[in-house]
Design a protein around this motif. Structure first.
Motif, PDB file in Angstrom:
ATOM      1  N   GLN A 132       6.670  -3.335  -9.913  1.00 36.99           N
ATOM      2  CA  GLN A 132       6.408  -2.181  -9.069  1.00 36.99           C
ATOM      3  C   GLN A 132       5.254  -2.440  -8.105  1.00 36.99           C
ATOM      4  O   GLN A 132       4.279  -3.113  -8.450  1.00 36.99           O
ATOM      5  N   VAL A 133       5.363  -1.907  -6.904  1.00 34.32           N
ATOM      6  CA  VAL A 133       4.250  -1.940  -5.949  1.00 34.32           C
ATOM      7  C   VAL A 133       3.233  -0.883  -6.354  1.00 34.32           C
ATOM      8  O   VAL A 133       3.581   0.290  -6.530  1.00 34.32           O
ATOM      9  N   GLU A 134       1.992  -1.295  -6.541  1.00 28.94           N
ATOM     10  CA  GLU A 134       0.905  -0.381  -6.881  1.00 28.94           C
ATOM     11  C   GLU A 134      -0.076  -0.313  -5.720  1.00 28.94           C
ATOM     12  O   GLU A 134      -0.564  -1.344  -5.262  1.00 28.94           O
ATOM     13  N   ILE A 135      -0.342   0.864  -5.229  1.00 28.19           N
ATOM     14  CA  ILE A 135      -1.402   1.074  -4.249  1.00 28.19           C
ATOM     15  C   ILE A 135      -2.500   1.827  -4.965  1.00 28.19           C
ATOM     16  O   ILE A 135      -2.275   2.921  -5.496  1.00 28.19           O
ATOM     17  N   LYS A 136      -3.662   1.223  -5.025  1.00 25.42           N
ATOM     18  CA  LYS A 136      -4.732   1.765  -5.860  1.00 25.42           C
ATOM     19  C   LYS A 136      -6.088   1.496  -5.222  1.00 25.42           C
ATOM     20  O   LYS A 136      -6.181   0.750  -4.234  1.00 25.42           O
ATOM     21  N   PRO A 137      -7.166   2.075  -5.781  1.00 30.23           N
ATOM     22  CA  PRO A 137      -8.486   1.847  -5.199  1.00 30.23           C
ATOM     23  C   PRO A 137      -8.859   0.370  -5.153  1.00 30.23           C
ATOM     24  O   PRO A 137      -8.589  -0.382  -6.103  1.00 30.23           O
ATOM     25  N   TYR A 138      -9.456  -0.043  -4.020  1.00 32.05           N
ATOM     26  CA  TYR A 138      -9.937  -1.414  -3.885  1.00 32.05           C
ATOM     27  C   TYR A 138     -11.043  -1.658  -4.900  1.00 32.05           C
ATOM     28  O   TYR A 138     -11.943  -0.840  -5.078  1.00 32.05           O
ATOM     29  N   GLY A 139     -10.979  -2.809  -5.573  1.00 26.67           N
ATOM     30  CA  GLY A 139     -12.015  -3.113  -6.542  1.00 26.67           C
ATOM     31  C   GLY A 139     -11.795  -4.448  -7.207  1.00 26.67           C
ATOM     32  O   GLY A 139     -10.798  -5.149  -6.959  1.00 26.67           O
ATOM     33  N   PRO A 140     -12.723  -4.846  -8.093  1.00 27.69           N
ATOM     34  CA  PRO A 140     -12.640  -6.131  -8.771  1.00 27.69           C
ATOM     35  C   PRO A 140     -11.386  -6.232  -9.648  1.00 27.69           C
ATOM     36  O   PRO A 140     -10.831  -5.220 -10.097  1.00 27.69           O
ATOM     37  N   ALA A 197      10.563   2.596  -0.964  1.00 27.87           N
ATOM     38  CA  ALA A 197       9.192   3.095  -0.808  1.00 27.87           C
ATOM     39  C   ALA A 197       8.883   4.226  -1.781  1.00 27.87           C
ATOM     40  O   ALA A 197       7.745   4.380  -2.228  1.00 27.87           O
ATOM     41  N   LYS A 198       9.890   5.021  -2.151  1.00 26.56           N
ATOM     42  CA  LYS A 198       9.637   6.141  -3.064  1.00 26.56           C
ATOM     43  C   LYS A 198       9.309   5.669  -4.483  1.00 26.56           C
ATOM     44  O   LYS A 198       8.810   6.450  -5.295  1.00 26.56           O
ATOM     45  N   ASP A 199       9.577   4.394  -4.759  1.00 22.51           N
ATOM     46  CA  ASP A 199       9.265   3.847  -6.078  1.00 22.51           C
ATOM     47  C   ASP A 199       7.837   3.334  -6.190  1.00 22.51           C
ATOM     48  O   ASP A 199       7.404   2.914  -7.268  1.00 22.51           O
ATOM     49  N   PHE A 200       7.089   3.335  -5.074  1.00 24.92           N
ATOM     50  CA  PHE A 200       5.723   2.820  -5.113  1.00 24.92           C
ATOM     51  C   PHE A 200       4.832   3.730  -5.965  1.00 24.92           C
ATOM     52  O   PHE A 200       4.955   4.954  -5.929  1.00 24.92           O
ATOM     53  N   SER A 201       3.926   3.105  -6.696  1.00 25.31           N
ATOM     54  CA  SER A 201       2.918   3.850  -7.454  1.00 25.31           C
ATOM     55  C   SER A 201       1.662   3.963  -6.599  1.00 25.31           C
ATOM     56  O   SER A 201       1.132   2.944  -6.138  1.00 25.31           O
ATOM     57  N   LYS A 215       2.893  -0.473   5.169  1.00 21.53           N
ATOM     58  CA  LYS A 215       2.851   0.792   5.896  1.00 21.53           C
ATOM     59  C   LYS A 215       2.362   1.932   5.003  1.00 21.53           C
ATOM     60  O   LYS A 215       1.589   2.801   5.450  1.00 21.53           O
ATOM     61  N   SER A 216       2.780   1.930   3.740  1.00 12.59           N
ATOM     62  CA  SER A 216       2.299   2.964   2.813  1.00 12.59           C
ATOM     63  C   SER A 216       0.799   2.846   2.591  1.00 12.59           C
ATOM     64  O   SER A 216       0.081   3.860   2.522  1.00 12.59           O
ATOM     65  N   LEU A 217       0.317   1.615   2.496  1.00 13.59           N
ATOM     66  CA  LEU A 217      -1.117   1.385   2.336  1.00 13.59           C
ATOM     67  C   LEU A 217      -1.880   1.874   3.568  1.00 13.59           C
ATOM     68  O   LEU A 217      -2.925   2.528   3.454  1.00 13.59           O
ATOM     69  N   LEU A 218      -1.353   1.563   4.744  1.00 12.40           N
ATOM     70  CA  LEU A 218      -2.010   1.979   5.987  1.00 12.40           C
ATOM     71  C   LEU A 218      -2.001   3.493   6.163  1.00 12.40           C
ATOM     72  O   LEU A 218      -2.960   4.062   6.707  1.00 12.40           O
TER      73      LEU A 218
END
Length: 357
Positions: free
Chosen positions: A49-57, A6-10, A121-124
């Motif tokens: 890599q897992v990227e969590i970023k703003p929702y968009g097109p 999880a610490k590797d997530f962007s 879980k990180s996204l939530l």
């Protein structure tokens, strides 16, 4: 499979939130989405890599696999918030396992538990304010994977995108529905992909469901492709039939989805002393039970609806109404109350199904 924690997530946070523009009391199912999404790409035989970023097109080549050959799978899940503002998931690892079963059948790569469950879980954690408390409120979770290799050669993609998006929701169906038993169209066939959550399964339902709706029914009860006599699913739901005081549900197969809600309801019913029979039910069984006054309830189960009650069914141009049940006598309402109580942490989870983010 690459190793990731999880610490590797962007994580890139949205500059502003849309949450103040949402009327949570009147949201239409699956029409509004939270501030963030999860994205992860598969290339050269491994996940990135897992990227969590703003929702968009997103931008894609018009030739990518999913547009032409439909290599796409998804899951449906929910997050709930208890009275202490703690966010909970319901059996997320069952969805992860089923997602990989779908992936294997569609010639797609497995996604590891860290990217799926820990990524979710990180996204939530980032969008937990979007999870509303109270009966009927939840945050719908849509993990999906699509083939993204550019080219129109008829073969499996070598590149994929895994994504999770979130949508605030309330109860999916309001009240009971009328259904029509299918006599010609089929949802799935032996040897096919009916037991997977691939996108094409749902697109194939749209036309016969449209015909049923034009005839005055909300959903279709699907029958087996070979004889059109075995009762299998209703719309996107697994089915339960109450004949006298026994609950019947069809066994899972290549044609029937292994529903997480379905298997949970079976366990709850058994814990309440309700007799459950996992066996094929044919149309004539239903007609005979109705004629004897022994067909008490029919209901569907699924993540979106939890339990959807059916007030009657049509078969060969004849409509069969089901008897009205007092709330305290209904198996459907009893099981729904217990399941939702567990999900929303109003009832003790003796099954160990819930986990916090």
């Amino acid at each position: 499979m690459s190793t990731i924690t999880a610490k590797d997530f962007s994580i890139q946070k949205a500059e502003t939130s849309k949450i103040n523009n949402v009327d949570f009391a009147n949201v239409s199912f699956g029409s509004q989405f939270t501030d963030h999404m999860l994205v992860c790409h598969y290339k050269d035989g491994k996940w990135g890599q897992v990227e969590i970023k703003p929702y968009g097109p997103m931008s894609f080549e018009p030739s990518i696999n999913v547009f032409h050959y439909g290599q796409a799978i998804f899951e449906g899940m929910k997050a709930y918030k208890d009275q202490e503002d703690k966010v909970w998931l319901f059996r997320p690892r069952e969805n992860w396992k089923r997602f990989n079963k779908s992936a294997e059948r569609l010639a797609m790569p497995h996604i590891d538990e860290t990217r799926f469950v820990d990524g979710l879980k990180s996204l939530l954690q980032l969008d937990q304010d979007w999870v509303q408390k109270g009966e009927g409120n939840a945050l719908y979770i849509r993990p999906f994977m699509v083939g993204t290799h550019a080219g129109v050669v008829a073969g499996p993609s070598s590149e994929f995108m895994f994504c999770i998006i979130l949508s605030p929701v309330r109860t999916y169906y309001a009240g009971k529905v009328k259904v029509q038993i299918a006599e010609f169209y089929s949802r799935a066939a032996n040897g096919g992909v009916g037991s997977t959550k691939c996108s094409g399964n749902y697109a194939g339902q749209f036309y016969p469901t449209k015909l049923a709706q034009e005839a005055g029914y909300q959903q279709v009860i699907w029958t087996d492709d070979a004889t059109h006599t075995k009762l299998e699913e209703a719309g996107t739901m697994n089915l339960f039939f109450r004949i006298k005081d026994t609950l019947y549900t069809a066994p899972t197969s290549e044609r029937i989805l292994d529903g997480v809600t379905r298997k949970s309801l079976i366990d709850i019913a058994k814990s309440q002393g309700i007799n459950v029979e996992v066996t094929s039910i044919v149309v004539q069984d239903l007609l005979d039970a109705h004629a004897k006054g022994e067909l008490i309830e029919i209901f569907g189960s699924g993540t979106a609806v939890t339990i959807g009650q059916i007030e009657g069914f049509a078969y060969q141009d004849k409509y069969y109404a089901l008897p009205e049940q007092k709330q305290e006598d209904s198996f459907a309402l009893k099981l729904k109350g217990i399941l939702q109580g567990i999900q929303q942490k109003n009832i003790e989870d003796t099954f160990g199904w819930t986990e916090t983010i």
